[in-house]
Structure formats: structure tokens, C-alpha cells
Write an enzyme that holds these catalytic residues in place. Structure first.
Site, PDB file in Angstrom:
ATOM      1  N   ARG A 133       0.875  -1.251  -0.005  1.00 25.12           N
ATOM      2  CA  ARG A 133      -0.035   0.075   0.062  1.00 25.12           C
ATOM      3  C   ARG A 133       0.781   1.519   0.075  1.00 25.12           C
ATOM      4  O   ARG A 133       0.383   2.156  -0.544  1.00 25.12           O
ATOM      5  CB  ARG A 133      -0.802  -0.092   1.297  1.00 25.12           C
ATOM      6  CG  ARG A 133      -1.888  -1.421   1.191  1.00 25.12           C
ATOM      7  CD  ARG A 133      -2.335  -1.273   2.626  1.00 25.12           C
ATOM      8  NE  ARG A 133      -1.616  -1.747   3.372  1.00 25.12           N
ATOM      9  CZ  ARG A 133      -1.814  -1.905   4.871  1.00 25.12           C
ATOM     10  NH1 ARG A 133      -3.013  -1.943   5.362  1.00 25.12           N
ATOM     11  NH2 ARG A 133      -0.938  -2.122   5.573  1.00 25.12           N
ATOM     12  N   ARG A 134       2.128   1.155   0.541  1.00 23.85           N
ATOM     13  CA  ARG A 134       2.820   2.394   0.913  1.00 23.85           C
ATOM     14  C   ARG A 134       3.904   2.610  -0.358  1.00 23.85           C
ATOM     15  O   ARG A 134       5.090   2.044  -0.263  1.00 23.85           O
ATOM     16  CB  ARG A 134       3.749   2.360   2.254  1.00 23.85           C
ATOM     17  CG  ARG A 134       2.615   2.540   3.330  1.00 23.85           C
ATOM     18  CD  ARG A 134       3.603   2.304   4.594  1.00 23.85           C
ATOM     19  NE  ARG A 134       4.014   0.866   4.766  1.00 23.85           N
ATOM     20  CZ  ARG A 134       4.787   0.548   5.846  1.00 23.85           C
ATOM     21  NH1 ARG A 134       5.181   1.207   6.770  1.00 23.85           N
ATOM     22  NH2 ARG A 134       4.895  -0.617   5.919  1.00 23.85           N
ATOM     23  N   ASN A 166       3.679 -12.576   0.885  1.00 24.25           N
ATOM     24  CA  ASN A 166       4.187 -12.240   2.142  1.00 24.25           C
ATOM     25  C   ASN A 166       3.416 -11.226   2.848  1.00 24.25           C
ATOM     26  O   ASN A 166       3.512 -11.224   4.015  1.00 24.25           O
ATOM     27  CB  ASN A 166       5.657 -11.590   1.781  1.00 24.25           C
ATOM     28  CG  ASN A 166       6.198 -10.861   2.937  1.00 24.25           C
ATOM     29  OD1 ASN A 166       6.730 -11.454   3.865  1.00 24.25           O
ATOM     30  ND2 ASN A 166       6.205  -9.443   2.769  1.00 24.25           N
ATOM     31  N   TYR A 196      -5.012 -14.336  14.908  1.00 29.77           N
ATOM     32  CA  TYR A 196      -3.591 -14.303  14.004  1.00 29.77           C
ATOM     33  C   TYR A 196      -3.068 -15.505  13.838  1.00 29.77           C
ATOM     34  O   TYR A 196      -2.839 -16.233  12.654  1.00 29.77           O
ATOM     35  CB  TYR A 196      -2.729 -13.356  14.788  1.00 29.77           C
ATOM     36  CG  TYR A 196      -1.253 -13.387  13.766  1.00 29.77           C
ATOM     37  CD1 TYR A 196      -1.440 -12.536  12.593  1.00 29.77           C
ATOM     38  CD2 TYR A 196      -0.170 -14.155  14.187  1.00 29.77           C
ATOM     39  CE1 TYR A 196      -0.175 -12.798  12.103  1.00 29.77           C
ATOM     40  CE2 TYR A 196       1.001 -14.232  13.486  1.00 29.77           C
ATOM     41  CZ  TYR A 196       1.013 -13.715  12.539  1.00 29.77           C
ATOM     42  OH  TYR A 196       2.158 -13.445  11.712  1.00 29.77           O
ATOM     43  N   GLU A 245       8.870  -4.528  11.271  1.00 35.09           N
ATOM     44  CA  GLU A 245       7.822  -3.510  11.788  1.00 35.09           C
ATOM     45  C   GLU A 245       6.569  -4.475  12.213  1.00 35.09           C
ATOM     46  O   GLU A 245       5.405  -3.694  12.820  1.00 35.09           O
ATOM     47  CB  GLU A 245       7.358  -2.631  10.628  1.00 35.09           C
ATOM     48  CG  GLU A 245       8.567  -1.719  10.247  1.00 35.09           C
ATOM     49  CD  GLU A 245       8.033  -0.995   9.175  1.00 35.09           C
ATOM     50  OE1 GLU A 245       6.949  -0.712   8.960  1.00 35.09           O
ATOM     51  OE2 GLU A 245       8.912  -0.203   8.350  1.00 35.09           O
TER      52      GLU A 245
HETATM   53  P1  NDP Z   1       6.267  -5.887   8.411  1.00 35.15           P
HETATM   54  O1  NDP Z   1       5.227  -5.020   9.264  1.00 35.15           O
HETATM   55  O2  NDP Z   1       7.517  -5.314   8.281  1.00 35.15           O
HETATM   56  O3  NDP Z   1       5.852  -5.913   6.717  1.00 35.15           O
HETATM   57  C1  NDP Z   1       4.416  -6.318   6.502  1.00 35.15           C
HETATM   58  C2  NDP Z   1       4.277  -6.113   5.035  1.00 35.15           C
HETATM   59  O4  NDP Z   1       2.964  -6.302   4.696  1.00 35.15           O
HETATM   60  C3  NDP Z   1       4.346  -4.480   4.721  1.00 35.15           C
HETATM   61  O5  NDP Z   1       5.144  -4.379   3.574  1.00 35.15           O
HETATM   62  C4  NDP Z   1       3.020  -3.924   4.533  1.00 35.15           C
HETATM   63  O6  NDP Z   1       2.941  -3.162   3.345  1.00 35.15           O
HETATM   64  C5  NDP Z   1       2.402  -5.420   3.765  1.00 35.15           C
HETATM   65  N1  NDP Z   1       0.946  -5.137   3.903  1.00 35.15           N
HETATM   66  C6  NDP Z   1       0.315  -5.370   4.999  1.00 35.15           C
HETATM   67  N2  NDP Z   1      -1.083  -5.418   5.051  1.00 35.15           N
HETATM   68  C7  NDP Z   1      -1.243  -5.160   3.469  1.00 35.15           C
HETATM   69  C8  NDP Z   1      -2.243  -5.043   2.707  1.00 35.15           C
HETATM   70  N3  NDP Z   1      -3.573  -4.842   2.940  1.00 35.15           N
HETATM   71  N4  NDP Z   1      -2.164  -5.076   1.314  1.00 35.15           N
HETATM   72  C9  NDP Z   1      -0.648  -4.933   0.888  1.00 35.15           C
HETATM   73  N5  NDP Z   1       0.438  -5.048   1.757  1.00 35.15           N
HETATM   74  C10 NDP Z   1       0.258  -5.226   3.071  1.00 35.15           C
HETATM   75  O7  NDP Z   1       6.304  -7.480   8.871  1.00 35.15           O
HETATM   76  P2  NDP Z   1       7.003  -8.553   8.355  1.00 35.15           P
HETATM   77  O8  NDP Z   1       7.972  -8.226   7.109  1.00 35.15           O
HETATM   78  O9  NDP Z   1       7.397  -9.392   9.626  1.00 35.15           O
HETATM   79  O10 NDP Z   1       5.779  -9.441   7.819  1.00 35.15           O
HETATM   80  C11 NDP Z   1       5.745 -10.156   6.568  1.00 35.15           C
HETATM   81  C12 NDP Z   1       5.149 -11.448   6.779  1.00 35.15           C
HETATM   82  O11 NDP Z   1       5.773 -12.345   7.415  1.00 35.15           O
HETATM   83  C13 NDP Z   1       3.771 -11.392   7.096  1.00 35.15           C
HETATM   84  O12 NDP Z   1       2.719 -12.340   6.572  1.00 35.15           O
HETATM   85  C14 NDP Z   1       3.860 -11.812   8.698  1.00 35.15           C
HETATM   86  O13 NDP Z   1       2.722 -12.337   9.212  1.00 35.15           O
HETATM   87  C15 NDP Z   1       4.802 -13.023   8.390  1.00 35.15           C
HETATM   88  N6  NDP Z   1       5.638 -13.391   9.665  1.00 35.15           N
HETATM   89  C16 NDP Z   1       6.252 -12.363  10.603  1.00 35.15           C
HETATM   90  C17 NDP Z   1       7.195 -12.733  11.507  1.00 35.15           C
HETATM   91  C18 NDP Z   1       7.677 -11.741  12.450  1.00 35.15           C
HETATM   92  O14 NDP Z   1       8.011 -12.172  13.640  1.00 35.15           O
HETATM   93  N7  NDP Z   1       7.889 -10.479  11.923  1.00 35.15           N
HETATM   94  C19 NDP Z   1       6.963 -14.147  11.838  1.00 35.15           C
HETATM   95  C20 NDP Z   1       6.603 -15.287  11.044  1.00 35.15           C
HETATM   96  C21 NDP Z   1       5.728 -14.594   9.801  1.00 35.15           C
HETATM   97  P3  NDP Z   1       1.963  -1.785   3.609  1.00 35.15           P
HETATM   98  O15 NDP Z   1       1.828  -1.241   4.811  1.00 35.15           O
HETATM   99  O16 NDP Z   1       2.954  -0.663   2.695  1.00 35.15           O
HETATM  100  O17 NDP Z   1       0.916  -2.145   2.519  1.00 35.15           O
HETATM  101  C1  8X3 Z   2       4.804 -13.996  13.820  1.00 42.43           C
HETATM  102  C2  8X3 Z   2       5.365 -14.630  14.864  1.00 42.43           C
HETATM  103  O1  8X3 Z   2       5.277 -15.724  17.121  1.00 42.43           O
HETATM  104  O2  8X3 Z   2       4.742 -13.183  16.910  1.00 42.43           O
HETATM  105  O3  8X3 Z   2       3.915 -14.667  12.932  1.00 42.43           O
HETATM  106  O4  8X3 Z   2       3.329 -14.814  15.845  1.00 42.43           O
HETATM  107  S1  8X3 Z   2       4.423 -14.742  16.086  1.00 42.43           S
END
Ligand code: NDP
Ligand code: 8X3
Length: 256
Positions: free
Chosen positions: A38-39, A90, A156, A192
Site C-alpha cells: 500500500r505504501r 508475504n 492471528y 515492523e
Molecule cells: P512488516 O510489518 O515489516 O511488513 C509487512 C508488509 O505487509 C508490509 O510491507 C506491508 O506493506 C504489507 N501489508 C500489510 N497489509 C497489507 C495489505 N492489506 N496490502 C498490501 N500489503 C500489505 O512485517 P513482516 O515483514 O514481519 O511481515 C511479513 C510477513 O511475515 C507477514 O505475513 C507476517 O505475518 C509474517 N511473519 C512475520 C514474523 C515476524 O516475527 N516478524 C514471523 C512469522 C511470519 P504496506 O503497509 O505498505 O501495505
Molecule cells: C509472527 C511470529 O510468534 O509473533 O508470525 O506470531 S509470532
């Protein structure tokens, strides 16, 4: 090892964290990148930081939870960008950490609409082209939360359990085609993610990672890249990775 040189890779949620790290790894390997989030300004910054002379980018300002926007974004990709080889689903988020019976229903809608429905929309609009071309790889970013539910993680964790089931189902439904399906399921990664979960409460977000060495987004991107570059007859179905300081969704070694 398979080359991703000139392969078209669509990464959702490329504006931050794991998605941005995947963009860098695939850019360095010579892929053509469609970056969605989105950003848009964050995607533009990512492009500016890279060696733009050798890497080709196409940016999509896209909310994955908006079904018609996803359909139109995929169907109107310009010539030279429409034959997506690798889809990295992702984009995702968590909102809140509340008991289910006290949870905010709007938070649930946002997680379900993004983590499940958004991933499904991308898959539904991109995979038919892969089937037609007889080539492709879908990588879904799941989570340890899809394997183990933790207290207050309820919805979640439910969305990530759904991602796991959907990855398994997609693999089954694509049997007989050369298209590969992988779920990469990390534990704690410092991005983030917690800032978003706690709606900008940085103190609370930083406590999540306090006293531990979490995974970095690059660690996860490395695993995604490894899965995608295996020989074409190898399908890595699922990878669970976590920091050495973590043993399960709830067992974390903190040094303070
Ligand atoms: P961030 O918050 O750093 O990144 C999340 C990304 O998802 C951003 O680029 C955001 O972009 C995008 N996003 C969120 N909502 C939307 C939407 N409606 N449309 C398009 N893009 C969207 O988090 P992570 O990098 O950690 O997260 C990435 C993935 O990894 C997620 O699926 C998360 O559940 C998963 N994950 C994360 C873990 C962790 O500990 N961090 C562990 C396990 C899995 P924007 O806001 O610009 O749209
Ligand atoms: C993100 C990892 O353990 O915070 O999916 O849910 S946890």
C-alpha cells in the site's frame, strides 16, 4: 541450482521487513521484480537504494485485501511483466494481542482479509497463468503461529494455520503440473510486525525482542531464495525456522 535471472517475481508486502529483504535478494540475483504494497513511497525508496541500472522493477500500489484491485492489478500488468514466474505471498499483519472473547472484531477482519483472503486473491489471479505456461513457484509466508497457537494469538494464529492448510491444498491441486508450492514459516523476526500489532507502541514492540537475538528479515529471505533455486524437480513444502533463542511459539530464552 536454478537461476532466477530475468524471472518475474511478484512480492507482496515488499515495502518493509521480510518482503523488502526478499526484494533485495532477488534483485541481486538478476530477477525482474514486481513489488506490491500500500505504501508506494516505501517501494520507491527501495528502488532508489538499489542499483537501478541493472535491475528492472515494476511497482504496484496495492491493498491485497481489495479483491477487485488485485484482479485489475494482475490483469493490467504491462507487456513484459504479466508472465509471473514466482509469487511470494508475504503481505500480512497482526493486530492486537487480546483474549478472543475480548478481541476487537475490526482487528479480526483486517487480519483475515489480509493474511487469508489477500493471499487467496493473489493466488487465484496469478496461478492460472502459471498453469497455462507450465512453470511457476508460489511461496507463502506462514509462521510458527500456524503450527502452534499461543495465548491471545487466537485469530492471528488462525490466519497462519489457514495459510498452512492453503499451501498444502494448493500443492495437492497443482499435482501433475511443474508448479511448486512452498510455505516458509518463521518464528520471531525483528521487523515492523510488532509495531503494527501494537499500533505504533514502540516500547511494547521493542520488548518483544528484548534480550533475544531474533531472526532478521534477511535470514528469512535467504531461506525463500534457497527454496526457489532448488532444481526444478525438488519441492520444499514447508520450512520452519526460528532463532536459536526460541524453541516454540512461547518458549524464548531472554538474557535479561
Ligand atoms: P512488516 O510489518 O515489516 O511488513 C509487512 C508488509 O505487509 C508490509 O510491507 C506491508 O506493506 C504489507 N501489508 C500489510 N497489509 C497489507 C495489505 N492489506 N496490502 C498490501 N500489503 C500489505 O512485517 P513482516 O515483514 O514481519 O511481515 C511479513 C510477513 O511475515 C507477514 O505475513 C507476517 O505475518 C509474517 N511473519 C512475520 C514474523 C515476524 O516475527 N516478524 C514471523 C512469522 C511470519 P504496506 O503497509 O505498505 O501495505
Ligand atoms: C509472527 C511470529 O510468534 O509473533 O508470525 O506470531 S509470532
Amino acid at each position: 541450482m536454478l537461476s532466477v535471472q530475468n524471472q518475474i517475481v511478484l512480492i507482496t508486502g515488499a515495502s518493509s521487513g521480510i518482503g523488502a529483504a526478499c526484494a533485495k535478494v532477488f534483485a541481486n540475483a538478476g530477477a525482474k521484480l514486481i513489488l506490491a504494497a500500500r505504501r508506494l513511497e516505501r517501494l520507491q525508496e527501495l528502488v532508489e537504494l538499489s542499483d537501478t541500472t541493472s535491475v528492472q522493477f515494476h511497482l504496484l500500489q496495492l491493498d491485497v485485501s481489495d479483491r477487485s484491485a488485485v484482479e485489475s492489478a494482475i490483469s493490467s500488468l504491462p507487456p513484459g511483466w504479466s508472465d509471473i514466474d514466482i509469487l511470494i505471498n508475504n503481505a500480512g499483519l497482526s493486530r492486537g494481542l487480546d483474549k478472543l472473547h475480548e478481541g476487537d472484531i475490526q482487528d479480526w477482519e483486517e487480519m483475515i482479509d489480509t493474511n487469508i483472503k489477500g493471499l487467496l486473491y493473489l493466488t487465484r489471479y496469478v496461478v492460472p497463468g502459471m498453469v497455462k505456461r507450465d512453470r511457476g513457484h508460489v511461496v507463502n509466508i506462514g509462521s510458527i503461529a500456524g503450527h502452534q497457537t499461543y495465548p491471545n494469538g487466537n485469530v492471528y494464529c488462525g490466519t497462519k494455520a489457514a495459510v498452512r492448510a492453503i499451501s498444502e491444498g494448493l500443492k495437492q491441486d497443482l499435482l501433475g503440473t511443474p508448479i511448486r508450492v512452498t510455505s516458509v514459516d518463521p518464528g520471531m523476526v525483528e521487523t515492523e510486525f510488532s509495531e503494527v500489532r501494537f499500533r505504533g507502541d514502540s516500547d511494547r514492540a521493542s520488548k518483544v525482542y528484548q534480550g533475544v537475538t531474533p531472526l532478521t528479515p534477511d535470514d528469512v529471505a535467504d531461506v525463500v531464495f534457497f527454496c526457489v533455486t532448488r532444481p526444478s524437480h525438488v519441492n520444499i513444502n514447508e520450512v520452519v525456522l526460528m532463532p536459536v533463542d526460541q524453541a516454540s511459539a512461547t518458549l524464548v530464552n531472554r538474557r535479561n
